[in-house]
Design an enzyme around this catalytic site. Structure first.
Site, PDB file in Angstrom:
ATOM      1  N   GLU A  68       0.835  -1.200   0.000  1.00 44.38           N
ATOM      2  CA  GLU A  68       0.000   0.000   0.000  1.00 44.38           C
ATOM      3  C   GLU A  68       0.871   1.252   0.000  1.00 44.38           C
ATOM      4  OE1 GLU A  68      -2.684  -0.242   3.328  1.00 44.38           O
ATOM      5  OE2 GLU A  68      -3.736  -1.990   2.521  1.00 44.38           O
TER       6      GLU A  68
ATOM      7  N   HIS B 114      -7.499   2.119   1.747  1.00 45.38           N
ATOM      8  CA  HIS B 114      -7.569   1.774   3.171  1.00 45.38           C
ATOM      9  C   HIS B 114      -8.382   2.815   3.936  1.00 45.38           C
ATOM     10  CE1 HIS B 114      -5.212  -0.985   6.090  1.00 45.38           C
ATOM     11  NE2 HIS B 114      -6.387  -0.671   6.620  1.00 45.38           N
TER      12      HIS B 114
END
Length: 315
Positions: free
Chosen positions: A269, A288
């Site tokens: 990420e 997220h």
């Protein structure tokens, strides 16, 4: 003597100065902030900050709090996760070093469940490719499906899984689920049909992953488990990226083995440039965002403050 707290949470979630204000009169503490432009902190950055400031408590998000961090930082006395998942903290090492770890259990269940339902609906109605087309000069119209009467399959029936079940049932969905250690008392009012994991995969129109990331759950979704899913089924992952073998997911989506997937988390990420999943119309990713609501932020902040006060002997 003042306690030294490392505040590693990004400013959106807990702005600078807020923690000091909340601790005032309750705990004598100096708060040190992450000086790096990118979060989360890696192992080397955590060690450097802890050693520089003789940190005895870390308020962490997704930062790497590893065995090496604990070995290198003997002043560390407490770890507080401003969130729920603890896969970024080496819990076995923390036990060995006698460092208590607290999380904010239940703080984000509503937020993550709502995000999960939103991702499911976006898949069922092909919202992402259609909206993207409309904003870039096209007018692409794709048929979709109604969720009423469909089956939601939830793998992992903790706080978030149960909240997804409640919301899905309220939308007229049948709910089936699997949990390795089901809390039958908490599940009883929800009317969830408990099945074996593979049977959930076979039956569900929408499969939700709500498990923590552990050695046992790493790549739970792989070629073998994807092959059990219906071809018209969707996969939704609001939990942790490592639950999915992303190469296997790409192959399944590209070949039409499953209809689509939406994730709020990925193994890396943000994903690396050129990640093949990002090329697919039937793959939706968000950065997220599950816990990023005002209400969830307030709950997690309040619980984090109480944990710090408790663990460091404040009042």
């Amino acid at each position: 003597m003042s306690h030294q707290i490392l505040h590693a949470i990004e400013p959106y979630f807990i702005p600078r100065g807020r923690l000091e204000a909340a601790l005032a009169g309750r705990l004598d503490a100096d708060v040190w902030y992450n000086p790096h432009p990118v979060v989360p902190l890696n192992e080397e950055e955590v060690i450097a900050l802890c050693q520089e400031h003789q940190i005895d408590a870390i308020l962490t998000g997704l930062d790497q709090i590893t065995r090496r961090v604990m070995e290198a930082c003997p002043s560390l006395k407490a770890i507080v996760k401003c969130g729920v998942g603890l896969d970024n903290v080496d819990l076995e090492a923390a036990r060995e070093f006698g460092i208590p770890v607290r999380n904010c259990k239940g703080c984000n269940k509503e937020a993550v469940a709502e995000m999960s339902i939103l991702l499911m609906m976006s898949l069922f109605r092909n919202l992402y490719p259609c909206a993207n087309s409309a904003k870039t000069g096209g007018w692409r119209r794709m048929g979709g499906r109604e969720i009423f009467g469909c089956t939601a399959g939830i793998i992992g029936l903790g706080d978030i899984g149960r909240e997804i079940a409640r919301m899905a049932a309220g939308l007229g969905m049948k709910v089936v689920g699997y949990d390795p250690f089901p809390n039958r008392e908490a599940l009883q009012p929800l009317g969830i049909a408990l099945l074996e994991r593979d049977e959930v995969l076979r039956q569900a129109d929408a499969v939700f992953l709500c498990l923590p990331l552990t050695e046992e759950t790493q790549h739970l979704i792989c070629s073998a488990t994807l092959s059990l899913m219906r071809r018209d089924a969707y996969l939704i992952n609001p939990a942790r990226g490592g639950l999915i073998d992303e190469d296997a997911l790409y192959a399944a989506l590209k070949s039409g083995r499953i209809a689509g997937a939406a994730v709020d988390v990925m193994t890396e990420e943000p994903p690396a440039p050129g990640c093949p999943l990002l090329e697919l119309d039937n793959f939706l990713v968000t950065p997220h965002l599950g816990a990023f609501t005002e209400e969830s932020r307030e709950r997690s902040f309040s619980m984090s403050v109480e944990h710090l006060v408790e663990l460091l002997g404040g009042r």
